[in-house]
Every structure is written in structure tokens, then in C-alpha cells.
Design a protein around this motif. Structure first.
Motif, short mmCIF file in Angstrom:
data_model
loop_
_atom_site.label_atom_id
_atom_site.label_comp_id
_atom_site.label_asym_id
_atom_site.label_seq_id
_atom_site.Cartn_x
_atom_site.Cartn_y
_atom_site.Cartn_z
N MET A 295 0.84 -1.20 0.00
CA MET A 295 0.00 0.00 0.00
C MET A 295 0.88 1.24 0.00
O MET A 295 1.89 1.30 0.69
CB MET A 295 -0.96 0.03 1.19
CG MET A 295 -2.00 1.14 1.03
SD MET A 295 -3.28 1.14 2.34
CE MET A 295 -2.42 2.02 3.62
N TYR A 297 0.59 5.43 0.49
CA TYR A 297 -0.31 6.37 1.15
C TYR A 297 0.29 7.78 1.11
O TYR A 297 1.51 7.93 1.29
CB TYR A 297 -0.42 5.90 2.60
CG TYR A 297 -0.99 6.85 3.62
CD1 TYR A 297 -2.32 6.75 4.02
CD2 TYR A 297 -0.19 7.83 4.23
CE1 TYR A 297 -2.84 7.60 4.98
CE2 TYR A 297 -0.72 8.69 5.20
CZ TYR A 297 -2.04 8.56 5.57
OH TYR A 297 -2.56 9.40 6.52
N PHE A 304 1.98 21.70 -3.26
CA PHE A 304 3.30 21.12 -3.00
C PHE A 304 3.35 19.60 -3.24
O PHE A 304 4.28 19.12 -3.91
CB PHE A 304 3.79 21.50 -1.60
CG PHE A 304 4.67 22.74 -1.62
CD1 PHE A 304 4.39 23.80 -2.48
CD2 PHE A 304 5.78 22.83 -0.81
CE1 PHE A 304 5.21 24.93 -2.52
CE2 PHE A 304 6.61 23.95 -0.85
CZ PHE A 304 6.33 25.00 -1.71
N SER A 308 5.81 17.90 -5.95
CA SER A 308 6.81 16.87 -5.65
C SER A 308 6.90 15.86 -6.80
O SER A 308 7.98 15.51 -7.26
CB SER A 308 6.46 16.15 -4.34
OG SER A 308 7.33 15.06 -4.10
N ASP B 289 9.81 17.77 2.81
CA ASP B 289 9.44 19.20 2.92
C ASP B 289 8.44 19.60 1.84
O ASP B 289 7.69 20.55 2.01
CB ASP B 289 10.67 20.12 2.91
CG ASP B 289 11.53 19.98 1.65
OD1 ASP B 289 11.38 18.97 0.92
OD2 ASP B 289 12.36 20.87 1.39
N ILE B 290 8.39 18.87 0.74
CA ILE B 290 7.49 19.23 -0.36
C ILE B 290 6.26 18.31 -0.37
O ILE B 290 5.12 18.75 -0.41
CB ILE B 290 8.21 19.14 -1.72
CG1 ILE B 290 9.49 20.00 -1.70
CG2 ILE B 290 7.29 19.55 -2.85
CD1 ILE B 290 9.31 21.46 -1.38
N VAL B 291 6.47 17.03 -0.30
CA VAL B 291 5.37 16.07 -0.50
C VAL B 291 4.52 15.90 0.76
O VAL B 291 3.39 15.42 0.69
CB VAL B 291 5.92 14.71 -0.99
CG1 VAL B 291 6.59 13.94 0.15
CG2 VAL B 291 4.85 13.87 -1.64
N ASN B 293 3.43 14.00 4.16
CA ASN B 293 3.50 12.64 4.69
C ASN B 293 3.25 11.59 3.62
O ASN B 293 2.30 11.70 2.85
CB ASN B 293 2.45 12.44 5.78
CG ASN B 293 2.69 13.33 6.97
OD1 ASN B 293 3.82 13.79 7.21
ND2 ASN B 293 1.65 13.58 7.74
N LEU B 294 4.07 10.56 3.64
CA LEU B 294 3.87 9.41 2.76
C LEU B 294 4.02 8.16 3.61
O LEU B 294 4.78 8.17 4.58
CB LEU B 294 4.94 9.34 1.68
CG LEU B 294 4.92 10.33 0.53
CD1 LEU B 294 6.19 10.15 -0.30
CD2 LEU B 294 3.69 10.11 -0.35
N MET B 295 3.34 7.09 3.24
CA MET B 295 3.62 5.81 3.88
C MET B 295 3.64 4.70 2.84
O MET B 295 2.81 4.69 1.93
CB MET B 295 2.60 5.48 4.97
CG MET B 295 3.06 4.28 5.82
SD MET B 295 1.99 3.93 7.25
CE MET B 295 0.70 2.96 6.44
N PHE B 296 4.60 3.77 3.00
CA PHE B 296 4.75 2.62 2.12
C PHE B 296 4.61 1.37 2.98
O PHE B 296 5.32 1.24 3.98
CB PHE B 296 6.12 2.64 1.45
CG PHE B 296 6.38 3.90 0.68
CD1 PHE B 296 6.00 4.01 -0.63
CD2 PHE B 296 6.98 4.99 1.30
CE1 PHE B 296 6.21 5.18 -1.33
CE2 PHE B 296 7.19 6.17 0.60
CZ PHE B 296 6.81 6.27 -0.72
#
Lengths: 421, 421
Positions: A295, A297, A304, A308, B289-291, B293-296
Motif C-alpha cells: 500500500m 499512502y 506542493f 513533488s 518538505d514538499i510532499v 507525509n507518505l507511507m509505504f
């Protein structure tokens, strides 16, 4: 250090975001990537309009030809949105050998094949990471990190507006209209919210995502689409009691040569990782034959997060990695499945008298739909039956519901929502 | 079609998995990627040992030199594990101009710099996607899809064994030893589980991940490491009452020129996406700093998930994308922070009499640690105090706890667990 001259088509929210990022992290791009990125031209409709970034007026032009015919321009980044004139400009840029980076889901969903062919012909690159799920790096990841896999299934929350609305309905018990107004107030929904709430935005993205995952073109006309406007607070409450959340999912499945692609509200177990994706976040859940479940997310929109993805594409395009023109499409003929198999949630108002359940269960049975669970809620005039079916063909379920409309015991079929696990 | 001759070093679980995938999806690699992948040699210790795949005995060799000096071999894939002789073989392969794909976290964590230099010198490629988080495509994604970002912080669940144990403790109320035995029975934990439960496996991976994220080498000796053996069922129950889960997190943060890298059990809010990562799944949460929060999320171990990453690296290496030798390291001097700032959970057994709380609160205050919440549980002999502090320096908190050990009112300090939000 490689010096690259860029041109922007459009300078709205996303364009300004990209400009800010290129300036803010310019030193990093030189140091880490060996790239000196210079925006030579920006196409705008109105040169005098105030912008969210300071910009040298000499870079502004209202004439696309200035950009598309400038031999100094290596790469064009398009942020206009909408089908035209964006499609014409992108095509022209590719024909002139300029690589294109775009966030335009409509153009890619409708014209991917034409544009890809132009790119192969001229040797230019075409990049559109930002067209699906904003800041979540999904397209390049599928193409460059999951090559070992046949992707068999994915389910995505790829529209932040509807996820925000469904989260509010689920956590605050709001009805659809209240949650929509809140989303509009916060800027998560447009004044005209149709494209989001009817699922059209998700439909464009699903067409692109399933083309990438299944390595077969999945044109828009083969994508089924149902929005969230008919989801009620009652459905959400019942779902929770049954251990489910309701999400607008974009679902793609491939079995052999059959592909199904559909956007619709979906029951998904509370324990499924997609159920923990709240507010305006996006997420894509993928099943590969080798890697199993994955997954991804993150933020699916916003200046922004989108920037990215776009800046990453710009850097990739400038570093001119080879292999781009291997479109990786399988090309074998496929069948677009319309009669897919799913579980279903059905809620109906019924007469509260003995024998009614047997009658309705008989109609499901007649069409080969078997029932996993049934609950009666309320008595008397408000009596309702809530069914969860076992796996059944969509068309069989629809025929069963059609039959029930002619059945005296059924006052109304309030909801039918597909169930995934 | 490009024909590539590969050699494997090792044919254990992962090696057999890779062999199966290369066979199972061979047609796809030809069609989509234009690659005909042929395994010419496999280094084994014992040619007669039974294997999980059928293999032509003529491809087996017990002599590494046969492989490392064979000019026909383009690429070496290493699955031996452990520091030696894997490091020596990998280095030799690179010196001989052969690209290397490896899943060996120990070799990469200890010798990344040496190997990278050999690779740059000879023009060979070095790929190690599988060394962190198994099937989750994280290394290439950070390098090739998040270039627009300074990564400021990440938190990862990168050891499946400990996540499985903590999930069981949390969902079944088991104590540590019961959950460990269950994990061993299911094959999620080794007969000697030390490397997993003491956090050493996560430490190797954190060293690699923070080197990639922060573009500065983060050597093992600068990674703080505490395992999960002291986490009790009581701590987990209290955490849940306070709205937290407990996870073994690998945390990396960069502020200016200061880097902190630490593995330890951590309180994390139940609403945080990492908290929904159950059983032996892994996940990495990143802040750019741009994107944002992301989670993989995905499988961090297992023959096929690991093979997914390795085969992807093999394909990437064969397509020989350029830009590989841009290591992208910032190279500026950095300071490894030992006195980081965190919130803390502290549970202690105390005398149940008036004035005790004031005394203990005074000791926290003396060291500049302020208290966000305190709860007294039980009365009399089993009286305990549970504190959550505001943000404080690690060393201040440790000094406060040291003082408390000499305090008559405190029978024992049962737990100290760091808190992230």
C-alpha cells in the motif's frame, strides 16, 4: 552540471507550487542531481494577473508558439488542466522533440496512446506521475520497482474530496450535504463539486492506473463509475455495526484476458489498511503475484504534493534515463468485464409481516445470489432488511433487485453497495 | 532482446525464490522489458543438498572464483547473508566490473562506502533494494521519485518478527514470551531470536535507510538501539487506555546538520497510520518538505516479496539506466545527535501516601522535564504512577530517572518508553 531550459504551460496553483519548489530546493538539485533548472517561458492567459510567486515579466508569454517553437526549450511542463488546448500543446511539444511533464489526468486518460506514439516517434519523453494520486509516487514505482510482478488487483482511494466527505460522515455522523458543505468551506471541494462527488475525477485516474498496472490500455468508456451522492448516514452507521467502513474505491482486477475497472462506494473491512486512510489522504493498495500486498499512502492533491511528483518527473526527464520508450504494454487483446463478481450490501424497507424474508430470499436465490447474513432493523412501518450477499455476478444481483421492485412486500430498495475484503 | 548471463551467490530461501520468479515470469521479462535472463552459475557450499527448485547440476559450483572471473557473467546476485565471505565476493565482483544485486543488509550497512567507491571506479552497478523492508520498494522510490524533497523525518516498522510479537501482545493480551514462542512456531522468529528482538536487524536497516534519506552516511555506531524484550503486557494495556499502540520503530530525523537515528519501542497514537500495520507487515512513514507525509506498506520478508525487490534490481541493472553512479550524497559534515528531544512514557511503582506525586514531579522539574499527564493506578502496595511528559531532552529525562532511583517513595521504575506523534 547540466543546464536545462524549461517552459511552463499555465501558472495556477500547481504551476506556482512547482516554481516555488524549483527555487526553494535549487541548490539541492544542482548538488545531488547535477541539474541547473531554468524556467525560460511561462504561458499565461493574462500577463497582468497577480500570481502567488514573483516572476520576471519577460518570461511571461500569451503565445504558445513562442514556447513550442523555441529550439532552446528542452522540456515543457503543463499545468493548464482540461482537455484543450492542453492536448494540442502537449502533442505539438512532443512532435517538436520536447519532453513533456504533465499533471493532466484528462488528457492522459483520453489521449495516452496518441501522445505515447508521438513521443516514441520523436524520441521525446512523456511523464505524468502527478496525474494519479498527486504526491504518491505510484506510476514510476509500478514501472520501475514492480517489474517482477503481474499485478492482479488494486484498490485505490484516489479522490481526496470524497474521502474527506466520507470521513466526516463516518466520524461525525454528518449527512452527505453537511459534509460536502464543510469540504467546500475548507477548500477540499470545488464550488461545483460534480467531478469529484460523481466519481469522474477518480474515473480518469483509474483509466490511467489500470493501463499502467495491467499493461493494457483501459479506455475511459470501459470504466464503470458511480459517485457517492447516494451514500447515506444510515448506510455508514450500518456498515460500522457490521465491521465495515465505506470508501469510494477505484478498483482494477485482471484475470487472464479479462479486465474490470470500476469506481464506486465500497464496503471495506475496518481492519483493512485502506480503512485507516482518513480525511483527504489518498492510498493505493496493490496485489502482485510475487510481492503480495503493498500500500502507498499520501497526499493526492495540493500545490506542493503535486509539485513533488512533477519536479521528480522533470529531474527524471532531464537525466534522460533510457528505457523510457519501452511502453511495456502487453498489447494482447483483452475483454472488459461488465458482469464482475462481488459481494453486495443491500438495504430495503419492507412490510413487517411473517413470510417476507422468505419471499425476498427466494428472489435472490432465483437469480443465483446466495445470502451471507441478514439483519432486520426496526419493526412496523420502518422495518428494514439488511443483506450481505456471498459472491455473485453483478448482473444477477441487478436482476434480483429488479424483481424485488415488483414485489408487494418491498416498499423500497434504499441502497446497494459493493463489498470488498 | 538483450541476453544477460547471471550468477547467484547462494541458493537458500531467497535464492530459490528468485530462481522461481525468473522462471515463472520469464516470458513477461522478455516481452515487457526486452530481457532474456539466464542463470549460468550458482555458488553453493554443498552441491548434493536438496533444494526447493530443480536445478541443472552443471550450473552449481563451490568455487567463487569460477563466477567472479568468468568474463561472460554480467551480473552477480548475492543471497548468502552475513558479513563474510559475502563482502569479499561482492567487492571482487564490483572490481571485476560486474554489477551486483544484494539483499545483504549487514554488508551494506557496514561497507556501503567501500562498495560504492569500487562500483564508481569500475563502472559497475550496486543495487540493494531488498536490504530494507523486503518487498516494499523504498530505496529506489526515495532516490528516483522523491528527489524534489529534503526528507526531514521517517519512522519505520522494518522488522516483521517484532511487529508480529507486539501485535499478538496487543490483540491477545499475551506476554512477551508467549508471543515470541507463537512467532517461532509460525516461522516468523528464528530459533535464536536475538537479532530481531534486540533490534539489531532493524539497526542495520535503519543505518541504510537514513543514509539514503538524508544523503549522508549514517554508520552503525551512530545508531541507537533498544529491543522489545522489556515491553510488558501491562505497558501495552496502559498504552491502549491512553490512546496509543506500541511499535518497534526505526526513527530517523534530520534538523540542519544534526541527524538522529534510533531503534526502540515507541508509543504511537492509535490514529497514526503506522498503528494499523499489523502482524509481520512492514511500513515506512516519511515526511518530505514538499510532499508532506507518505507511507509505504508491505511484506518486509519472505522468499517471494524479497525476490520481487531483487528481480526488479536485476532488471534495472540489466537495462543499465544511467545516473546510477551519482550517489547523491550531500557529503557535508554532520553531527549525530545523542541528546534528542522526545516525549516519554514512564511507569513506576511508588509508596501510596500523600506528597509522593509532588516529590516525583519535583525531580522531573529539577531536570527541566515537564509533565503532560499523570495517572495513579491501584492503591496500597501496588500503587503505580504513569507519566507522559512533554518534549524533553533524552539526557535530562535519564538524569531525572537516575535521581528517582535514590528516592524512598519510588519502589521501582518499571518502564520508560519514548512517545512519537
Amino acid at each position: 552540471m547540466k543546464k536545462v531550459k524549461l517552459a511552463f504551460l499555465g501558472l495556477g496553483t500547481v504551476g506556482c507550487g512547482v516554481m516555488k519548489v524549483l527555487r526553494q530546493n535549487a541548490e539541492m538539485f544542482k548538488r545531488r542531481e547535477g541539474l541547473d533548472l531554468d524556467v525560460k517561458w511561462v504561458l499565461v492567459r493574462d500577463k497582468s494577473k497577480p500570481r502567488a510567486v514573483d516572476i520576471d515579466p519577460a518570461t511571461l508569454t500569451t503565445d504558445a508558439g513562442t514556447i513550442l517553437n523555441d529550439p532552446e526549450i528542452d522540456l515543457v511542463a503543463e499545468f493548464m488542466g482540461g482537455e484543450e488546448p492542453a492536448f494540442t500543446y502537449i502533442r505539438k511539444a512532443l512532435m517538436n522533440g520536447k519532453s513533456v511533464v504533465t499533471a493532466n489526468k484528462e488528457v492522459i486518460a483520453k489521449h495516452w496512446h496518441t501522445l505515447e506514439q508521438e513521443a516514441v516517434k520523436s524520441g521525446a519523453g512523456l511523464y505524468y506521475e502527478a496525474s494519479v494520486a498527486g504526491g504518491i509516487p505510484i506510476i514510476k514505482t509500478i514501472r520501475r520497482s514492480l517489474q517482477a510482478n503481474h499485478i492482479q488487483k488494486f484498490m485505490g482511494i484516489i479522490n481526496g474530496t470524497t474521502n474527506y466527505i466520507l470521513t466526516r460522515m463516518s466520524e461525525d455522523g454528518s449527512d452527505f450535504n453537511t459534509a460536502l458543505k464543510e469540504a467546500q468551506r475548507l477548500g477540499y471541494a470545488e464550488p461545483d463539486p460534480t467531478a469529484d462527488i460523481e466519481g469522474l475525477d477518480a474515473k480518469f485516474k483509474l483509466s490511467i492506473l489500470s493501463t499502467i498496472c495491467f499493461r493494457n490500455q483501459v479506455p475511459l468508456e470501459h470504466v464503470f463509475c458511480e459517485g457517492i451522492t447516494r451514500v447515506t448516514a444510515e448506510d455508514i452507521a450500518v456498515a460500522q455495526q457490521l465491521g465495515y467502513g465505506i470508501k469510494l474505491l477505484a478498483i482494477g482486477k485482471k484475470h487472464g484476458d479479462r479486465i474490470e475497472a470500476r469506481v464506486h462506494p465500497t464496503f471495506i473491512p475496518l481492519s483493512h489498511p485502506l480503512c485507516a486512510v482518513r480525511d483527504s489522504y489518498n492510498a493505493i493498495f496493490i496485489e502482485g503475484d510475487i510481492v503480495g500486498n503493498l500500500m502507498f499512502y499520501g497526499r493526492g492533491a495540493g500545490d506542493f504534493p503535486t509539485a513533488s511528483a512533477i519536479v521528480s518527473d522533470i529531474i527524471t526527464a532531464c537525466q534522460n534515463e533510457n528505457g523510457h520508450h519501452r511502453t511495456g504494454m502487453d498489447g494482447a487483446p483483452v475483454i472488459f468485464e461488465k458482469d464482475w463478481i462481488s459481494r453486495y450490501y443491500v438495504r430495503m424497507l419492507v412490510s413487517d409481516r411473517p413470510g417476507v424474508l422468505a419471499e425476498i430470499a427466494g428472489l435472490f436465490g432465483k437469480h443465483g445470489v446466495s445470502i451471507e447474513s441478514v439483519i432486520q432493523k426496526n419493526r412496523g412501518e420502518n422495518a428494514s432488511l439488511i443483506f450481505i450477499t456471498h459472491e455473485a455476478h453483478e448482473q444477477s444481483l441487478l436482476r434480483a433487485l429488479e424483481d424485488m421492485k415488483g414485489c408487494a412486500a418491498v416498499s423500497s430498495i434504499e441502497s446497494m453497495i459493493r463489498v470488498e475484503r
